[in-house]
Design a protein around this motif. Sequence first.
Motif, short mmCIF file in Angstrom:
data_model
loop_
_atom_site.label_atom_id
_atom_site.label_comp_id
_atom_site.label_asym_id
_atom_site.label_seq_id
_atom_site.Cartn_x
_atom_site.Cartn_y
_atom_site.Cartn_z
N ASP A 92 -18.00 -83.25 -74.92
CA ASP A 92 -19.10 -83.81 -74.13
C ASP A 92 -20.41 -83.63 -74.89
O ASP A 92 -20.61 -82.63 -75.58
CB ASP A 92 -19.22 -83.11 -72.78
CG ASP A 92 -18.06 -83.42 -71.84
OD1 ASP A 92 -17.17 -84.20 -72.24
OD2 ASP A 92 -18.05 -82.88 -70.72
N ASN A 93 -21.30 -84.59 -74.73
CA ASN A 93 -22.61 -84.48 -75.37
C ASN A 93 -23.66 -85.15 -74.52
O ASN A 93 -23.38 -85.62 -73.40
CB ASN A 93 -22.56 -85.08 -76.79
CG ASN A 93 -22.09 -86.51 -76.79
OD1 ASN A 93 -22.75 -87.41 -76.29
ND2 ASN A 93 -20.89 -86.74 -77.35
N GLU A 94 -24.88 -85.21 -75.00
CA GLU A 94 -25.98 -85.72 -74.20
C GLU A 94 -25.86 -87.21 -73.89
O GLU A 94 -26.52 -87.72 -72.98
CB GLU A 94 -27.32 -85.48 -74.90
CG GLU A 94 -27.48 -86.22 -76.22
CD GLU A 94 -28.79 -85.85 -76.91
OE1 GLU A 94 -29.52 -86.78 -77.28
OE2 GLU A 94 -29.07 -84.65 -77.07
N GLY A 95 -25.00 -87.91 -74.62
CA GLY A 95 -24.84 -89.35 -74.38
C GLY A 95 -23.55 -89.71 -73.67
O GLY A 95 -23.54 -90.62 -72.83
N TYR A 96 -22.46 -89.02 -73.99
CA TYR A 96 -21.15 -89.40 -73.47
C TYR A 96 -20.28 -88.19 -73.17
O TYR A 96 -20.39 -87.16 -73.83
CB TYR A 96 -20.42 -90.29 -74.50
CG TYR A 96 -21.19 -91.53 -74.88
CD1 TYR A 96 -21.14 -92.66 -74.09
CD2 TYR A 96 -22.00 -91.55 -76.01
CE1 TYR A 96 -21.86 -93.80 -74.42
CE2 TYR A 96 -22.73 -92.68 -76.35
CZ TYR A 96 -22.65 -93.80 -75.55
OH TYR A 96 -23.37 -94.91 -75.88
N ASN A 97 -19.39 -88.37 -72.18
CA ASN A 97 -18.39 -87.34 -71.88
C ASN A 97 -17.09 -87.68 -72.59
O ASN A 97 -16.76 -88.85 -72.79
CB ASN A 97 -18.15 -87.25 -70.37
CG ASN A 97 -19.34 -86.67 -69.64
OD1 ASN A 97 -20.11 -85.91 -70.21
ND2 ASN A 97 -19.48 -87.02 -68.38
N ALA A 98 -16.33 -86.67 -72.93
CA ALA A 98 -15.06 -86.85 -73.63
C ALA A 98 -13.97 -87.30 -72.66
O ALA A 98 -14.01 -86.94 -71.48
CB ALA A 98 -14.64 -85.55 -74.30
N PRO A 99 -12.98 -88.06 -73.12
CA PRO A 99 -11.83 -88.40 -72.27
C PRO A 99 -11.08 -87.13 -71.90
O PRO A 99 -10.89 -86.24 -72.73
CB PRO A 99 -10.97 -89.30 -73.17
CG PRO A 99 -11.85 -89.72 -74.29
CD PRO A 99 -12.86 -88.63 -74.47
N GLU A 100 -10.63 -87.06 -70.65
CA GLU A 100 -9.89 -85.88 -70.20
C GLU A 100 -8.62 -85.68 -71.01
O GLU A 100 -8.23 -84.55 -71.32
CB GLU A 100 -9.55 -86.03 -68.72
CG GLU A 100 -8.95 -84.81 -68.08
CD GLU A 100 -8.71 -84.99 -66.60
OE1 GLU A 100 -7.57 -84.81 -66.14
OE2 GLU A 100 -9.69 -85.34 -65.90
N GLU A 101 -7.96 -86.80 -71.37
CA GLU A 101 -6.73 -86.72 -72.16
C GLU A 101 -6.98 -86.03 -73.49
O GLU A 101 -6.16 -85.22 -73.95
CB GLU A 101 -6.19 -88.13 -72.42
CG GLU A 101 -5.69 -88.86 -71.18
CD GLU A 101 -5.22 -90.27 -71.50
OE1 GLU A 101 -4.84 -90.53 -72.66
OE2 GLU A 101 -5.25 -91.11 -70.59
N THR A 102 -8.09 -86.34 -74.12
CA THR A 102 -8.42 -85.74 -75.42
C THR A 102 -8.80 -84.28 -75.26
O THR A 102 -8.42 -83.44 -76.08
CB THR A 102 -9.55 -86.52 -76.10
OG1 THR A 102 -9.21 -87.89 -76.18
CG2 THR A 102 -9.81 -85.99 -77.50
N TYR A 103 -9.56 -83.97 -74.20
CA TYR A 103 -9.96 -82.58 -73.96
C TYR A 103 -8.73 -81.68 -73.84
O TYR A 103 -8.72 -80.56 -74.33
CB TYR A 103 -10.81 -82.49 -72.70
CG TYR A 103 -11.25 -81.08 -72.37
CD1 TYR A 103 -12.27 -80.47 -73.09
CD2 TYR A 103 -10.63 -80.35 -71.36
CE1 TYR A 103 -12.66 -79.18 -72.82
CE2 TYR A 103 -11.02 -79.06 -71.07
CZ TYR A 103 -12.04 -78.47 -71.80
OH TYR A 103 -12.43 -77.17 -71.52
#
Length: 283
Positions: A92-103
């Motif tokens: 996750d970052n200031e612009g976008y959240n990571a896909p849950e699958e990738t996390y």
Amino acid sequence: MQLLKNMSLALLMGLAATFSYAHGQIKHSKTTTVSIQGSTESCKAMIEKAGTQKKLSRLTWDAATQKAALVYNSHATSKDAVLKRVALAGFDNEGYNAPEETYRTLPATCWYKGAPEAMQPHAAHSETQQNDPSARSAEATAASALEPLYKAYFSINSALVQSDSKTVAQKAGELNGLVKAVKMGALNNDEHEVWMSVMNDLQKQAAALQSAGSIEKQRAAFAPLSGTVYKLIKASKLPYKVYYNHCPMYKGGANWLSNEQGIKNPYYGSKMMTCGSTRETLQ
């Protein structure tokens, strides 16, 4: 307080070193600082690899401050593009959240928002889904977190077919709210990548449709919205068929999506209800 000062000083020194090196390697360089979530120093290599491209960008991340120094070629890429790659890598970052699958695939030392408990229900129900067709169907129905958004779009399409301007405005308002409420982390990897590229356009298009006054203006706003929703639906796993239809008459040609087979033209309604053809069937 002293610890914070030391951390800030360390970040500034890291920024200075990164900027000095990268400026000599990257043309048309632009510098900035971005926020990227990660748990420990063990995430550093993964984050920096995702944000660094030879001669295009260089990212240096600091675990203590959750900040990264970014230098990039402003003529060939952008901060936004770098943050998208970092999100797709699982952070996750200031612009976008990571896909849950990738996390879920990150090493345990990089779980910056706790253990991915969402994995457990999938494992617990896997055998039931294999043996029970209705369970598989229910799982498929819930496969896309964008399903409410699609339902709102189909309702708008139906209202346009009926030339019902009031319902179009109401459903466009619902769509606008749903777009803002989408949780990026809940999207599958394919949806997530498309969402990052279209979410700004989609929000503007939904708002434009909501504020359009007459049925004619609503139909004009519906055309670009349909193009954006098409990109998302192609990336989704849906338990039903979606028909991508084309009207050759409206403003030189316009497309729309329907969850019902057969042509019901939203651009002309009863005036030319069956004008058009199905170009593609999506599922």
